[in-house]
Write an enzyme that holds these catalytic residues in place. Structure first.
Site, mmCIF file in Angstrom:
data_model
loop_
_atom_site.group_PDB
_atom_site.id
_atom_site.type_symbol
_atom_site.label_atom_id
_atom_site.label_comp_id
_atom_site.label_asym_id
_atom_site.label_seq_id
_atom_site.Cartn_x
_atom_site.Cartn_y
_atom_site.Cartn_z
ATOM 1 N N LYS A 158 0.805 -1.227 0.000
ATOM 2 C CA LYS A 158 0.000 0.000 0.000
ATOM 3 C C LYS A 158 0.836 1.275 0.000
ATOM 4 C CE LYS A 158 -4.318 -1.832 1.659
ATOM 5 N NZ LYS A 158 -5.363 -1.869 2.670
ATOM 6 N N LYS B 200 -5.620 -11.671 -5.250
ATOM 7 C CA LYS B 200 -6.752 -12.011 -4.372
ATOM 8 C C LYS B 200 -7.922 -11.053 -4.652
ATOM 9 C CE LYS B 200 -6.027 -9.131 -0.486
ATOM 10 N NZ LYS B 200 -6.120 -8.677 0.796
ATOM 11 N N LYS C 212 -11.525 -5.417 -2.182
ATOM 12 C CA LYS C 212 -12.579 -4.399 -2.185
ATOM 13 C C LYS C 212 -12.204 -3.239 -3.083
ATOM 14 C CE LYS C 212 -13.392 -5.162 2.753
ATOM 15 N NZ LYS C 212 -12.855 -4.638 4.010
HETATM 16 P P1 TYM Z 1 -10.479 -6.697 5.654
HETATM 17 O O1 TYM Z 1 -11.517 -5.692 5.990
HETATM 18 O O2 TYM Z 1 -9.578 -6.418 4.501
HETATM 19 O O3 TYM Z 1 -11.138 -8.098 5.372
HETATM 20 C C1 TYM Z 1 -12.066 -8.683 6.262
HETATM 21 C C2 TYM Z 1 -11.833 -10.169 6.348
HETATM 22 O O4 TYM Z 1 -11.947 -10.779 5.058
HETATM 23 C C3 TYM Z 1 -10.795 -11.575 4.778
HETATM 24 N N1 TYM Z 1 -10.530 -11.508 3.333
HETATM 25 C C4 TYM Z 1 -10.533 -12.574 2.511
HETATM 26 N N2 TYM Z 1 -10.754 -13.885 2.735
HETATM 27 C C5 TYM Z 1 -10.697 -14.713 1.674
HETATM 28 N N3 TYM Z 1 -10.444 -14.292 0.400
HETATM 29 C C6 TYM Z 1 -10.209 -12.990 0.129
HETATM 30 N N4 TYM Z 1 -9.977 -12.584 -1.130
HETATM 31 C C7 TYM Z 1 -10.252 -12.063 1.220
HETATM 32 N N5 TYM Z 1 -10.087 -10.715 1.304
HETATM 33 C C8 TYM Z 1 -10.256 -10.404 2.607
HETATM 34 C C9 TYM Z 1 -9.684 -10.917 5.582
HETATM 35 O O5 TYM Z 1 -8.617 -11.812 5.816
HETATM 36 C C10 TYM Z 1 -10.414 -10.530 6.851
HETATM 37 O O6 TYM Z 1 -10.496 -11.626 7.724
HETATM 38 N N6 TYM Z 1 -6.832 -5.960 8.988
HETATM 39 C C11 TYM Z 1 -8.145 -6.551 8.790
HETATM 40 C C12 TYM Z 1 -9.205 -5.984 9.741
HETATM 41 C C13 TYM Z 1 -8.857 -6.045 11.193
HETATM 42 C C14 TYM Z 1 -8.863 -7.211 12.006
HETATM 43 C C15 TYM Z 1 -8.530 -6.758 13.308
HETATM 44 C C16 TYM Z 1 -9.123 -8.562 11.748
HETATM 45 C C17 TYM Z 1 -8.512 -4.998 11.993
HETATM 46 N N7 TYM Z 1 -8.324 -5.421 13.259
HETATM 47 C C18 TYM Z 1 -8.431 -7.660 14.385
HETATM 48 C C19 TYM Z 1 -9.028 -9.459 12.829
HETATM 49 C C20 TYM Z 1 -8.694 -8.995 14.110
HETATM 50 C C21 TYM Z 1 -8.606 -6.263 7.383
HETATM 51 O O7 TYM Z 1 -8.170 -5.319 6.757
HETATM 52 O O8 TYM Z 1 -9.612 -7.043 6.958
#
Ligand code: TYM
Length: 329
Positions: free
Chosen positions: A112, A194, A197
């Protein structure tokens, strides 16, 4: 003993079937027998510029989707990160116990910030705020997709480091929970990347709120290969393997059964059936989302969730501050 589960989703719009299959389905299942805390991580969302009106809408969108996919606010805590000040407070304490070297190695930061001399400090510290989210609730289990593996490892490293210095019961050392299938759903237009969003091409993903015609278009145009064989082989056939994975997890049909069913058939048939499988799965989610998104009930759920989350957070912070010698008492 019941285990504490914690996870979060960024309110950045376009919650897609990757988020659903990799993370949200786990959130729902883990509610049985565990104490679950599910957060909408709005402070993570401002690590990159975000219009305030859009952010507020996206926060409520994710909250409504949490409820729509089956998170039960009577059993689980559902809340917005910035409603609980303990996250930022603990993040600072953890920043003083993490190293610039280890944060520089985070692939998400590298991706990023690439070529950006003025990447925000918050983007660099992002994983430390995530560690604070998790450690604040004495979490045992963190259900996430594969892309968060490195962040979970860092969280464990920080927890162990602090425990070694300030007492072994300062933090619970959490474990990531990753699915065998669905932990990494790939882009429909480019199965080497992958599903995300933020990808410019909206046909690269299926968002949970997409209508039937968009779902159809995205699947029918999904990139495949030219050998015409329906076989699960992510290395050599990433496009078809991704479609088979999506099919398998949504329909609950083992991959081997799908391979048998579709042996000798064209990609078109598989894709057409997949359109129906995905549309059927998302229709009820969309319906309950519509019911709850603009309700007073949703705001009540978030207020109640913030109160319950705050109560846990205050206890943890009290303990941590004592260990560190912080404060006047
Ligand atoms: P975020 O918002 O990008 O994504 C939310 C969840 O979706 C999963 N994910 C995927 N799983 C399978 N295939 C994909 N293509 C895919 N894209 C996203 C992510 O692994 C995530 O579980 N940093 C985290 C948010 C966060 C968090 C936390 C998670 C902040 N604090 C504490 C767990 C615990 C994030 O950006 O997720």
């Amino acid at each position: 003993m019941t285990k504490r589960v914690f996870s979060g989703v960024q309110p950045t719009g376009n919650i897609h079937i990757g988020n659903y299959l990799g993370a949200l389905t786990q959130f729902v299942r883990l509610q049985d027998g565990n104490e679950c805390v599910y957060c909408i991580v709005d402070m993570h969302a401002i690590t990159l510029p975000k219009a305030p009106e859009e952010l507020r809408d996206n926060i409520l969108d994710v909250a409504a989707l949490y409820i729509a996919v089956g998170i039960d606010p009577a059993r689980s805590i559902v809340f917005v990160q910035s409603d609980v000040p303990g996250h930022a407070e603990l993040a600072w304490i953890l920043m003083c116990n993490s190293y610039t070297g280890e944060l520089s190695r985070m692939t998400q930061f590298k991706d990023k910030s690439r070529g950006n001399e003025s990447a925000p400090t918050g983007l660099f510290a992002y994983p430390v705020l995530m560690a604070a989210d998790i450690l604040l609730y004495d979490s045992d289990i963190v259900p996430v997709g594969n892309d968060q593996k490195q962040h979970i490892e860092l969280t464990r490293d920080i927890a162990i480091r602090v425990n070694n210095k300030y007492g072994s019961d300062t933090f619970v050392v959490p474990e990531g929970r990753f699915l065998k299938e669905g932990a990494r759903i790939m882009s429909l237009d480019d199965p080497a990347a992958k599903m995300s969003k933020s990808a410019a091409n909206s046909l690269s993903r299926i968002s949970l709120l997409d209508d039937a015609s968009k779902i159809k278009k995205a699947i029918m145009r999904a990139a495949t290969d030219s050998d015409g064989e329906i076989r699960f082989d992510p290395e050599n056939k990433p496009g078809i393997s991704n479609l088979l994975t999506i099919y398998s997890v949504f329909a609950g049909t083992p991959l081997a059964d799908l391979e048998k069913t579709y042996a000798g058939q064209g990609y078109g048939t598989l894709k057409k059936d997949l359109v129906d499988v995905v549309t059927d799965a998302l229709t009820p989610i969309k319906q309950s989302y519509e019911e709850v998104r603009h309700s007073e009930e949703l705001l009540r759920i978030l207020k109640d969730g913030a109160e319950r989350a705050n109560a846990i957070s205050e206890q943890t912070l009290k303990r941590v501050k004592e260990r560190f010698g912080l404060g006047s008492r």
